[in-house]
Design a protein around this motif. Structure first.
Motif, mmCIF file in Angstrom:
data_model
loop_
_atom_site.group_PDB
_atom_site.id
_atom_site.type_symbol
_atom_site.label_atom_id
_atom_site.label_comp_id
_atom_site.label_asym_id
_atom_site.label_seq_id
_atom_site.Cartn_x
_atom_site.Cartn_y
_atom_site.Cartn_z
ATOM 1 N N ASN A 1 0.820 -1.214 0.000
ATOM 2 C CA ASN A 1 0.000 0.000 0.000
ATOM 3 C C ASN A 1 0.852 1.262 0.000
ATOM 4 O O ASN A 1 0.434 2.283 -0.561
ATOM 5 C CB ASN A 1 -0.946 -0.013 1.205
ATOM 6 N N ILE B 1 -11.902 -0.837 -8.973
ATOM 7 C CA ILE B 1 -11.816 -1.570 -7.710
ATOM 8 C C ILE B 1 -12.694 -2.823 -7.738
ATOM 9 O O ILE B 1 -12.491 -3.754 -6.947
ATOM 10 C CB ILE B 1 -12.228 -0.652 -6.539
ATOM 11 N N PHE C 1 -12.644 -5.114 -9.849
ATOM 12 C CA PHE C 1 -11.840 -6.274 -10.257
ATOM 13 C C PHE C 1 -11.165 -6.955 -9.069
ATOM 14 O O PHE C 1 -11.340 -8.173 -8.874
ATOM 15 C CB PHE C 1 -10.805 -5.853 -11.307
ATOM 16 N N PRO C 2 -10.391 -6.234 -8.232
ATOM 17 C CA PRO C 2 -9.798 -6.923 -7.065
ATOM 18 C C PRO C 2 -10.843 -7.418 -6.073
ATOM 19 O O PRO C 2 -10.632 -8.440 -5.415
ATOM 20 C CB PRO C 2 -8.893 -5.851 -6.432
ATOM 21 N N ILE C 3 -11.986 -6.716 -5.964
ATOM 22 C CA ILE C 3 -13.049 -7.199 -5.078
ATOM 23 C C ILE C 3 -13.591 -8.529 -5.575
ATOM 24 O O ILE C 3 -13.835 -9.462 -4.799
ATOM 25 C CB ILE C 3 -14.180 -6.148 -4.969
ATOM 26 N N CYS D 1 -11.932 -10.685 -7.384
ATOM 27 C CA CYS D 1 -10.882 -11.681 -7.148
ATOM 28 C C CYS D 1 -10.919 -12.168 -5.698
ATOM 29 O O CYS D 1 -10.775 -13.365 -5.431
ATOM 30 C CB CYS D 1 -9.514 -11.086 -7.472
ATOM 31 N N ALA D 2 -11.127 -11.224 -4.765
ATOM 32 C CA ALA D 2 -11.221 -11.597 -3.348
ATOM 33 C C ALA D 2 -12.443 -12.488 -3.115
ATOM 34 O O ALA D 2 -12.401 -13.437 -2.328
ATOM 35 C CB ALA D 2 -11.299 -10.340 -2.486
ATOM 36 N N TYR E 1 -11.649 -15.942 -4.365
ATOM 37 C CA TYR E 1 -10.712 -16.595 -3.459
ATOM 38 C C TYR E 1 -11.438 -17.125 -2.227
ATOM 39 O O TYR E 1 -11.204 -18.255 -1.784
ATOM 40 C CB TYR E 1 -9.622 -15.603 -3.053
ATOM 41 N N TYR F 1 -8.974 -6.656 4.547
ATOM 42 C CA TYR F 1 -8.511 -5.829 3.423
ATOM 43 C C TYR F 1 -9.527 -5.844 2.289
ATOM 44 O O TYR F 1 -9.662 -4.853 1.553
ATOM 45 C CB TYR F 1 -7.154 -6.298 2.917
ATOM 46 N N ALA F 2 -10.254 -6.952 2.136
ATOM 47 C CA ALA F 2 -11.320 -6.987 1.132
ATOM 48 C C ALA F 2 -12.385 -5.944 1.441
ATOM 49 O O ALA F 2 -12.908 -5.269 0.540
ATOM 50 C CB ALA F 2 -11.943 -8.385 1.073
ATOM 51 N N MET G 1 -11.226 -2.479 0.497
ATOM 52 C CA MET G 1 -11.450 -2.187 -0.922
ATOM 53 C C MET G 1 -12.904 -1.800 -1.179
ATOM 54 O O MET G 1 -13.187 -0.925 -2.010
ATOM 55 C CB MET G 1 -11.042 -3.387 -1.784
ATOM 56 N N CYS H 1 -5.003 4.762 -7.261
ATOM 57 C CA CYS H 1 -3.858 4.268 -6.486
ATOM 58 C C CYS H 1 -3.666 5.112 -5.229
ATOM 59 O O CYS H 1 -3.383 4.572 -4.152
ATOM 60 C CB CYS H 1 -2.589 4.313 -7.341
#
Length: 357
Positions: A21, A61, A63-65, A67-68, A71, A212-213, A216, A270
């Motif tokens: 970060n 954002i 996209f990473p959410i 992915c989380a 997972y 951390y999810a 986001m 970012c």
């Protein structure tokens, strides 16, 4: 039988997240102002549009959410499988912070439209002081001699840069415009100095576990409401109608106008994700310190790309900032070692207690 508490297993992961970060924040903090200034230097004049770009990239954002989410679905199939975990009280609090962020975006863009990149020192100089003050009031931030020294050095370093910003005043700009940009920039720094500890307070008061999810998700909601705020401003100011004409008249060409706009939206994401990510991993004070210590880097990049002058005070500011940055982390290292020694002194006494049982 007394059980000795062992270090948390996720300490290494938390440190890795902090480093990541910090890198993300560095990219956004240095790249965002440079791209915004590039827009204004080459003919861009829409302050509300520039404000909108600071948070308009929030769909990234997702996209990473996602992915989380995937997972979690693979590793925890028995858990409640939701894409979003934010509860209504937290959502409302974050929405309010997002609206304040939208206002801060406008104040900052208004100042950047009238001030050179060098004058961003005024923002950082006051923002760090406001962040430290509000962190003390809102989240009871504990200060050590090292952290106080760090805040002092970084504030002085940024203030040194402010001494000769008048010499960098853009050509054909009136004194009234310069002063208005100055005042709006200071207002932006004060407001964001309040927002950072407010985010930390929201983490502490949230009636749910902060992962951390979820951080986001908070980033997404904050930027969504900030974008809605700026969109209203764009509609009132008729920016959507003017953008195609402004793109055709842009100094670097129409295509590069949209390239600059898109990358500006990405880079600013970012910054915001890095800022609240550092708060999650450490504190709002550290987030403010990293923003401050990156100021000389932004100054040097402005000298390289925009041919701004590198006066002696910029070198002095760089030295003071690095000194302040080193002071803060030296203090953190000493605190960590102190806690580790305290833990080690407790460990040998554990077998004796077990033998006596």
């Amino acid at each position: 039988m007394e059980v000795v508490k062992e270090p948390e297993p996720n300490t290494t992961m938390r440190k890795a997240l902090l480093v990541i970060n910090c890198i993300i924040l560095s990219i956004g903090n240095c790249g965002g102002p440079l791209l915004m200034r590039l827009y204004f230097i080459h003919g861009g004049k829409r302050v509300w549009f520039s404000s909108w770009l600071q948070t308009g990239g929030w769909p990234i954002i997702l996209f990473p959410i996602a992915c989380a989410y995937m997972y979690r679905s693979r590793t925890q199939p028995s858990s409640e499988n939701k894409l979003f975990f934010m509860k209504p009280p937290l959502f409302i609090a974050v929405a309010v912070i997002g609206t304040l962020t939208g206002l801060d975006d406008y104040l900052y863009a208004f100042g950047m439209a009238r001030l050179p990149v060098s004058t961003s020192s005024l923002i950082i100089a006051s923002q760090l002081a406001f962040t430290a003050g509000f962190a003390f009031l809102l989240v009871k931030q504990k200060f050590t001699s090292y952290s106080i020294n760090s805040v002092f050095l970084l504030t002085i370093g940024a203030g040194v840069l402010a001494l000769h910003t008048g010499s960098d005043r853009p050509a054909n700009e009136s004194n009234r415009e310069y002063v208005s940009g100055f005042l709006m920039t200071l207002a932006a720094s004060a407001l964001y100095g309040f927002i950072l500890p407010l985010v930390e307070l929201t983490y502490k008061k949230a009636k749910q576990e902060i992962s951390y999810a979820l951080v986001m998700e908070i980033q997404l909601v904050m930027c969504l409401f900030a974008t809605i705020f700026c969109t209203v401003g764009m509609l009132v100011n008729n920016d959507f109608k003017v953008i195609p004409r402004e793109a055709r008249e842009f100094g670097l060409g129409e295509t590069k106008y949209y390239v600059v706009s898109i990358w500006s939206a990405i880079i600013w994401q970012c910054f915001f994700l890095g800022a609240i990510g550092v708060i999650f991993c450490a504190s709002s004070l550290l987030s403010g310190i990293i923003i401050a210590v990156l100021l000389p880097v932004t100054e040097i990049l402005a000298v390289i790309f925009y041919k701004e002058r590198f006066q002696a005070e910029k070198g002095v500011a760089l030295a003071l900032s690095l000194w302040g940055f080193a002071s803060y982390f030296y203090g953190e290292i000493k605190q960590t070692r102190k806690k580790k020694r305290a833990l080690e002194t407790e460990m040998p006494s554990a077998p004796n207690r077990l033998e006596s049982v």
